[in-house]
Design an enzyme around this catalytic site. Structure first.
Site, PDB file in Angstrom:
ATOM      1  N   ASP A   1      44.767  15.945  56.235  1.00 36.84           N
ATOM      2  CA  ASP A   1      45.691  17.053  56.458  1.00 36.84           C
ATOM      3  C   ASP A   1      44.878  18.337  56.595  1.00 36.84           C
ATOM      4  O   ASP A   1      43.862  18.496  55.917  1.00 36.84           O
ATOM      5  CB  ASP A   1      46.673  17.179  55.289  1.00 36.84           C
TER       6      ASP A   1
ATOM      7  N   ASP B   1      41.462  18.801  60.740  1.00 36.30           N
ATOM      8  CA  ASP B   1      42.416  19.081  61.805  1.00 36.30           C
ATOM      9  C   ASP B   1      42.219  18.024  62.891  1.00 36.30           C
ATOM     10  O   ASP B   1      41.124  17.908  63.462  1.00 36.30           O
ATOM     11  CB  ASP B   1      42.137  20.483  62.365  1.00 36.30           C
TER      12      ASP B   1
ATOM     13  N   TYR C   1      56.936  21.660  70.928  1.00 35.86           N
ATOM     14  CA  TYR C   1      57.141  20.461  70.109  1.00 35.86           C
ATOM     15  C   TYR C   1      57.721  19.321  70.942  1.00 35.86           C
ATOM     16  O   TYR C   1      57.190  18.209  70.952  1.00 35.86           O
ATOM     17  CB  TYR C   1      58.064  20.808  68.946  1.00 35.86           C
TER      18      TYR C   1
END
Length: 337
Positions: A38, A63, A150
């Site tokens: 994470d 990342d 998204y």
């Protein structure tokens, strides 16, 4: 886990997030080794604090828009901000996480011959013209709107997953996740359930956008995580996409009223303009999940909301009289910088 089934080393990206932390917990309970990755953009260490003493649990700050070199048997790719508040804050990074992240995780899966699960979303259907949504529906998505980072990022990720399967033979699983809720949701993530509960517990007006008649269908987190594991362990020819969610549809107004009732709040309801590209209807057809996985949600909305209210009540220092917080989980896990 079956006594004759060997434990696996499982990578969970976004493992400190809402869904990811519950998945890590489930995989550890099933006897597997878990590497939680994470970057802590929306994930929180508090979500995995109870896992840190478990010798089969590791945390790596990373990342996934950058390559990752580890040896694993399975990959659950959950990394990406999932609430509009968070994914619209840095839309370019949101698209990178979905697209570059998918490329990096698929490359890892190809190299180590791991099966990989993609947490896609009902947002690939956009503001749908077909209701309820089936996996065969291609969607109605605005490619240049505020939510597009998204929606289109996840649609592109699905394309990449399918092409890695066709071109490179990577074993994939693509799940289209519909609205999920439960303990460990971020209190300020702007999503319906967390918003309503926090507003009710703190005596603020319940914010309903539009006329409140737009609908959603909410699945409790334990049901959703169970579906993840069942799908990942299914026959190899079942690659998806497959809808995962609760087909019991409710209006925003009805959910707001139920939250007020369950919390015993005196909050009123305040109506505000509907955000751009906000879908009017969203409900999954889970016929494929029922037939192929033998899965459907078990936790009722009332029971799930009660558990979630108890979690948030602890956070804000209130205690609804009819509900008790869930028992604390045993401490498990270790951390790697």
């Amino acid at each position: 886990m079956n006594a004759y089934e060997p434990s696996r080393r499982v990578l969970v990206t976004g493992g400190a997030g809402f869904l990811g932390s519950h998945l890590c917990e489930r995989l550890l309970a099933d006897g597997h080794e878990v590497l939680c990755v994470d970057n802590f953009y929306t994930g929180r260490r508090a979500n995995i604090a109870h896992l840190l003493d478990n010798p089969r649990f590791e945390v790596l700050r990373h990342d996934i828009t950058f390559p990752l070199y580890v040896e694993v048997d399975q990959i659950y790719n959950l990394a990406c901000p999932a609430s509009p508040v968070h994914y619209q804050f840095d839309p370019v990074q949101t698209t990178k996480t979905s697209v570059h992240g998918a490329i990096n995780m698929l490359g890892l899966a190809k190299r180590v011959k791991a099966r990989i699960f993609q947490a896609s979303t009902s947002e690939v259907y956009g503001d749908p013209h077909v209701h309820p949504q089936t996996e065969g529906y291609w969607g109605h998505v605005n490619p240049i709107g505020l939510r597009s980072c998204y929606d289109e990022g996840k649609r592109c990720a699905e394309t990449l997953f399918m092409d890695y399967r066709r071109q490179h033979g990577v074993s994939i699983r693509v799940a289209r996740i519909f609205n999920t809720y439960g303990p460990r949701m971020h209190p300020n993530d702007g999503r319906v359930v967390s918003n309503f509960i926090m507003q009710a517990l703190t005596g603020q007006p319940i914010t309903v956008y539009g006329d409140g008649h737009q609908t959603r269908a909410f699945c409790y987190v334990d049901d959703m995580v169970g579906a993840f594991v069942r799908f990942m362990d299914s026959d190899d020819d079942l690659c998806g996409p497959i809808n995962l969610g609760n087909p019991q549809e409710m209006s925003m107004l009805a959910i707001a009223r139920q939250v007020i009732e369950l919390t015993g709040s005196q909050s009123g309801i305040e109506f505000r303009p509907l955000p751009s590209d906000d879908p009017v209807q969203r409900c999954p057809d889970i016929s494929l999940a029922r037939s192929a996985l033998g899965w459907e949600p078990r936790v009722s909305l009332e029971e799930g909301l009660s558990r979630t209210i108890a979690y948030f009540a602890q956070r804000v220092g209130t205690n609804p009289p009819s509900y008790r917080p869930r028992e604390a989980q045993p401490s498990m896990g270790r951390v790697r910088a």
